[in-house]
Write a protein that holds these residues in place. Structure first.
Motif, PDB file in Angstrom:
ATOM      1  N   VAL A 197       0.872  -1.175   0.000  1.00  0.00           N
ATOM      2  CA  VAL A 197       0.000   0.000   0.000  1.00  0.00           C
ATOM      3  C   VAL A 197       0.906   1.221   0.000  1.00  0.00           C
ATOM      4  CG1 VAL A 197      -1.793   1.286   1.226  1.00  0.00           C
ATOM      5  CG2 VAL A 197      -1.801  -1.221   1.259  1.00  0.00           C
ATOM      6  N   GLY A 198       0.832   2.009  -1.055  1.00  0.00           N
ATOM      7  CA  GLY A 198       1.725   3.150  -1.187  1.00  0.00           C
ATOM      8  C   GLY A 198       1.619   4.103  -0.012  1.00  0.00           C
ATOM      9  N   GLY A 199       2.761   4.483   0.535  1.00  0.00           N
ATOM     10  CA  GLY A 199       2.798   5.400   1.653  1.00  0.00           C
ATOM     11  C   GLY A 199       2.510   4.780   2.995  1.00  0.00           C
ATOM     12  N   VAL A 200       2.197   3.465   3.004  1.00  0.00           N
ATOM     13  CA  VAL A 200       1.864   2.782   4.256  1.00  0.00           C
ATOM     14  C   VAL A 200       2.830   1.644   4.539  1.00  0.00           C
ATOM     15  CG1 VAL A 200       0.096   1.467   5.511  1.00  0.00           C
ATOM     16  CG2 VAL A 200      -0.563   3.374   4.012  1.00  0.00           C
ATOM     17  N   THR A 201       3.022   0.765   3.567  1.00  0.00           N
ATOM     18  CA  THR A 201       3.903  -0.383   3.755  1.00  0.00           C
ATOM     19  C   THR A 201       5.151  -0.254   2.896  1.00  0.00           C
ATOM     20  OG1 THR A 201       2.605  -1.571   2.082  1.00  0.00           O
ATOM     21  CG2 THR A 201       2.095  -2.016   4.392  1.00  0.00           C
ATOM     22  N   MET A 202       6.197  -0.895   3.345  1.00  0.00           N
ATOM     23  CA  MET A 202       7.457  -0.945   2.610  1.00  0.00           C
ATOM     24  C   MET A 202       7.727  -2.380   2.201  1.00  0.00           C
ATOM     25  SD  MET A 202       8.669   2.167   2.507  1.00  0.00           S
ATOM     26  CE  MET A 202      10.415   1.926   2.146  1.00  0.00           C
ATOM     27  N   VAL A 203       8.388  -2.564   1.066  1.00  0.00           N
ATOM     28  CA  VAL A 203       8.759  -3.893   0.588  1.00  0.00           C
ATOM     29  C   VAL A 203      10.249  -4.086   0.810  1.00  0.00           C
ATOM     30  CG1 VAL A 203       8.848  -5.466  -1.368  1.00  0.00           C
ATOM     31  CG2 VAL A 203       6.956  -3.842  -1.166  1.00  0.00           C
ATOM     32  N   PRO A 204      10.661  -4.969   1.724  1.00  0.00           N
ATOM     33  CA  PRO A 204      12.087  -5.221   1.891  1.00  0.00           C
ATOM     34  C   PRO A 204      12.654  -5.961   0.684  1.00  0.00           C
ATOM     35  CG  PRO A 204      10.815  -6.774   3.204  1.00  0.00           C
ATOM     36  CD  PRO A 204       9.840  -5.798   2.624  1.00  0.00           C
ATOM     37  N   ASN A 205      13.909  -5.723   0.385  1.00  0.00           N
ATOM     38  CA  ASN A 205      14.581  -6.413  -0.734  1.00  0.00           C
ATOM     39  C   ASN A 205      13.759  -6.305  -2.021  1.00  0.00           C
ATOM     40  OD1 ASN A 205      16.507  -7.371   1.190  1.00  0.00           O
ATOM     41  ND2 ASN A 205      15.122  -9.042   1.701  1.00  0.00           N
ATOM     42  N   ARG A 206      13.225  -5.135  -2.269  1.00  0.00           N
ATOM     43  CA  ARG A 206      12.263  -4.965  -3.365  1.00  0.00           C
ATOM     44  C   ARG A 206      12.941  -4.906  -4.736  1.00  0.00           C
ATOM     45  NH1 ARG A 206       7.899   0.056  -3.843  1.00  0.00           N
ATOM     46  NH2 ARG A 206       7.184  -0.393  -5.995  1.00  0.00           N
ATOM     47  N   SER A 207      12.382  -5.651  -5.669  1.00  0.00           N
ATOM     48  CA  SER A 207      12.788  -5.509  -7.065  1.00  0.00           C
ATOM     49  C   SER A 207      11.841  -4.525  -7.744  1.00  0.00           C
ATOM     50  CB  SER A 207      12.732  -6.855  -7.788  1.00  0.00           C
ATOM     51  OG  SER A 207      11.408  -7.357  -7.810  1.00  0.00           O
ATOM     52  N   PHE A 208      12.347  -3.843  -8.746  1.00  0.00           N
ATOM     53  CA  PHE A 208      11.541  -2.896  -9.503  1.00  0.00           C
ATOM     54  C   PHE A 208      11.382  -3.402 -10.926  1.00  0.00           C
ATOM     55  CE2 PHE A 208      12.943  -0.518  -5.900  1.00  0.00           C
ATOM     56  CZ  PHE A 208      11.887   0.327  -5.602  1.00  0.00           C
ATOM     57  N   GLY A 209      10.203  -3.138 -11.498  1.00  0.00           N
ATOM     58  CA  GLY A 209       9.889  -3.679 -12.807  1.00  0.00           C
ATOM     59  C   GLY A 209      10.480  -2.860 -13.941  1.00  0.00           C
ATOM     60  N   TYR A 210      10.848  -3.569 -15.016  1.00  0.00           N
ATOM     61  CA  TYR A 210      11.451  -2.924 -16.178  1.00  0.00           C
ATOM     62  C   TYR A 210      10.831  -3.455 -17.465  1.00  0.00           C
ATOM     63  CZ  TYR A 210      15.089  -1.602 -12.842  1.00  0.00           C
ATOM     64  OH  TYR A 210      15.764  -1.095 -11.763  1.00  0.00           O
ATOM     65  N   SER A 211      10.997  -2.662 -18.499  1.00  0.00           N
ATOM     66  CA  SER A 211      10.658  -3.074 -19.854  1.00  0.00           C
ATOM     67  C   SER A 211      11.943  -3.082 -20.665  1.00  0.00           C
ATOM     68  CB  SER A 211       9.643  -2.107 -20.465  1.00  0.00           C
ATOM     69  OG  SER A 211       9.361  -2.461 -21.801  1.00  0.00           O
ATOM     70  N   VAL A 212      12.135  -4.128 -21.451  1.00  0.00           N
ATOM     71  CA  VAL A 212      13.357  -4.275 -22.240  1.00  0.00           C
ATOM     72  C   VAL A 212      12.994  -4.251 -23.722  1.00  0.00           C
ATOM     73  CG1 VAL A 212      15.382  -5.705 -22.705  1.00  0.00           C
ATOM     74  CG2 VAL A 212      14.380  -5.661 -20.400  1.00  0.00           C
ATOM     75  N   SER A 213      13.648  -3.393 -24.470  1.00  0.00           N
ATOM     76  CA  SER A 213      13.392  -3.281 -25.907  1.00  0.00           C
ATOM     77  C   SER A 213      14.707  -3.057 -26.643  1.00  0.00           C
ATOM     78  CB  SER A 213      12.435  -2.117 -26.189  1.00  0.00           C
ATOM     79  OG  SER A 213      13.074  -0.880 -25.894  1.00  0.00           O
ATOM     80  N   ASP A 214      14.611  -2.918 -27.935  1.00  0.00           N
ATOM     81  CA  ASP A 214      15.819  -2.648 -28.725  1.00  0.00           C
ATOM     82  C   ASP A 214      16.477  -1.335 -28.309  1.00  0.00           C
ATOM     83  OD1 ASP A 214      15.375  -4.965 -30.110  1.00  0.00           O
ATOM     84  OD2 ASP A 214      14.401  -3.994 -31.821  1.00  0.00           O
ATOM     85  N   GLU A 215      15.675  -0.440 -27.728  1.00  0.00           N
ATOM     86  CA  GLU A 215      16.219   0.849 -27.300  1.00  0.00           C
ATOM     87  C   GLU A 215      16.913   0.770 -25.945  1.00  0.00           C
ATOM     88  OE1 GLU A 215      12.986   0.645 -28.703  1.00  0.00           O
ATOM     89  OE2 GLU A 215      14.036   1.170 -30.562  1.00  0.00           O
ATOM     90  N   GLY A 216      16.735  -0.355 -25.229  1.00  0.00           N
ATOM     91  CA  GLY A 216      17.380  -0.501 -23.934  1.00  0.00           C
ATOM     92  C   GLY A 216      16.394  -0.881 -22.852  1.00  0.00           C
ATOM     93  N   VAL A 217      16.760  -0.576 -21.612  1.00  0.00           N
ATOM     94  CA  VAL A 217      15.970  -0.928 -20.441  1.00  0.00           C
ATOM     95  C   VAL A 217      15.337   0.341 -19.872  1.00  0.00           C
ATOM     96  CG1 VAL A 217      16.019  -1.931 -18.121  1.00  0.00           C
ATOM     97  CG2 VAL A 217      17.490  -2.860 -19.913  1.00  0.00           C
ATOM     98  N   SER A 218      14.028   0.289 -19.603  1.00  0.00           N
ATOM     99  CA  SER A 218      13.343   1.442 -19.028  1.00  0.00           C
ATOM    100  C   SER A 218      12.456   0.993 -17.877  1.00  0.00           C
ATOM    101  CB  SER A 218      12.499   2.157 -20.092  1.00  0.00           C
ATOM    102  OG  SER A 218      11.552   1.262 -20.665  1.00  0.00           O
TER     103      SER A 218
END
Length: 284
Positions: A150-171
């Protein structure tokens, strides 16, 4: 984490997306065991704000995607607020005019049903959905790093963040308008904690053996209560994929072989179910 160079480890927490449905379904079944509702209750019994068409929709229909309730994403279209919540899904479904088909007659995968169930858990337990999950599932199983974010309420330990991978790179592709809906996909967990969850499913420690057996009984399109049930190369299998902004996951269990395969990735594509199958092939 691409920016910091931090590697993925077995304790890294990923947004589970639809693998969350395991936990939402189990929460409902725990309340059934407690006598607070029945699988064949009409959902309008618990949501009187729903139109009359909801009289024929049962809790069981919601669990097995046979309710006929529309998925909320197409309903919102491009009119959604910054982020939709479970209660926002209940509100918009309460304004719809009917179901896509008579409840129970067909299968149509609907995230709306699991968002509604998260709110139902709150109504019947008197707790927030994240607190119910923590107190009744995560803490008893020592899944100490697993949370419903829940944004602003809970924290995620050891959190990974999502990415999109394309010919232009990683975003970055970590959040979407649907990321605050918890019942259908808002839990973060790791391979280590999901192993504890897997063992609890074998032990029937959270719900009665009768309800667990029913949850693993395939309905239309082989969907049970939060699990798909089928066979893979002659072996009984329970499985579910998870796909959301920046994450692709798959978990499959082979109960007769005591084998479980968990694949968690923090990138938007490709589908990783074929990779899970290949890992299973190594054992089976």
């Amino acid at each position: 984490n691409v920016e910091s160079g931090a590697p993925v480890e077995t304790s890294t927490n990923f947004r589970l997306a639809s693998i969350t449905k395991h936990f939402t379904a189990t929460s409902i079944l725990m309340l059934v065991d407690e006598g607070k509702l029945a699988l064949d209750d009409s959902i309008r019994q618990h949501f009187p704000e729903f139109p009359e068409f909801a009289d024929g929709i049962s809790v069981r229909h919601l669990l097995q995607h046979t309710s006929g309730i529309e998925d909320y994403e197409p309903i919102y279209g491009d009119r959604f607020p910054a982020q939709v919540t479970d209660r926002g899904v209940v509100e918009i479904i309460s304004k719809t005019e009917g179901t896509m088909f008579p409840p129970g007659s067909e299968y149509s995968y609907s995230n709306s049903g699991y968002a509604i169930r998260a709110v139902l858990v709150e109504k019947l337990s008197g707790q927030t959905f994240p607190d119910f999950l923590h107190d009744n599932i995560f803490a008893p199983l020592d899944m100490s790093n697993t949370v419903a974010l829940v944004g602003g309420v809970t924290m995620v330990p050891n959190r990974s963040f999502g990415y999109s991978v394309s010919d232009e790179g990683v975003s970055s592709a970590d959040q979407s308008a649907w990321s605050a809906v918890l019942g259908d996909g808002g839990i973060y967990s790791s391979v280590e904690d999901l192993f504890k969850w897997d063992q609890a499913l074998y032990d029937n420690g959270l719900i009665s053996a009768e309800l667990r057996a029913e949850s693993w009984t395939p309905g239309l399109e082989t969907y049970g209560f939060g699990f798909r049930i089928d066979e893979y190369n002659g072996h009984k299998r329970y499985h579910h994929s998870g796909s959301t902004s920046g994450f692709r996951n798959h978990m499959q269990q082979y109960p007769d072989d005591r084998l479980t395969v968990i694949v968690l990735t923090n990138r938007a594509a490709p589908d990783v179910a074929p990779l899970a199958d290949k890992v299973a092939d190594l054992y089976l």
